[in-house]
Design a protein around this motif. Sequence first.
Motif, short mmCIF file in Angstrom:
data_model
loop_
_atom_site.label_atom_id
_atom_site.label_comp_id
_atom_site.label_asym_id
_atom_site.label_seq_id
_atom_site.Cartn_x
_atom_site.Cartn_y
_atom_site.Cartn_z
N ASP A 1 31.51 12.43 9.83
CA ASP A 1 32.90 12.87 9.89
C ASP A 1 32.96 14.18 9.10
O ASP A 1 31.91 14.76 8.81
N HIS B 1 28.17 6.83 4.10
CA HIS B 1 28.06 7.22 5.50
C HIS B 1 26.67 6.95 6.07
O HIS B 1 26.43 7.18 7.26
N TYR C 1 26.66 8.17 9.88
CA TYR C 1 27.95 8.32 10.56
C TYR C 1 28.54 9.65 10.10
O TYR C 1 28.66 9.91 8.90
N GLU D 1 36.91 5.82 4.82
CA GLU D 1 36.92 7.24 5.12
C GLU D 1 38.08 7.94 4.43
O GLU D 1 37.93 9.05 3.94
N PRO E 1 31.31 3.06 8.00
CA PRO E 1 32.54 3.24 7.22
C PRO E 1 33.77 2.87 8.04
O PRO E 1 33.86 3.20 9.22
#
Length: 186
Positions: free
Chosen positions: A40, A93, A38, A116, A111
């Motif tokens: 970010d 993640h 994931y 996060e 997450p």
Amino acid sequence: MTTPTDSDVQGTSTRPYLIRALHDWCTDNGFTPYLAVYVDKTVQVPREYVKNNEIVLNVSFDATSQLQLGNEYIEFKARFGGVARDILVPIDHVIAIYARENGQGMAFPVPTPEEESATSSNDEGGASESRKTGGIRLASAPVAEPDHGDGSEAETADVAAADEPSDPEPPTTTPSGGRPSLRRIK
């Protein structure tokens, strides 16, 4: 005499240990270990290969150099489209690790915004559907593949999504011999 706290009873996260174990299993059996991540702003990967806040990375020893599967981060160098990149992925993640050849592996929770915020002080937007449902959505995410000097670009993994519960069954491949599907069993 003191009583143990919740953190003493729970210990450290099992995720990094399971990731290392499955990476070893893939390597020992001649399979290619893939990580679904994931993405970010705390994840350092080439953004042009990220789709729907996710990326799939080939973490085999052939595709990476200086691979470190630590307790907090996974770090390595890999080539994307012939360009060497430094990759840094926080352990929390990693949403799955599996063998490319047969889809066997393990999925982890995506997450949550609270997790996060612990690693990032500013969320980049609303929660995606896969984060809201806790399901895994992996579809046509780029994969870091070894660059053999023939000018080929990074390969794309066709890993199907499955947000609904299903019966435990092995991943299936398409009749044309495509990639296996990864299903999260709830």
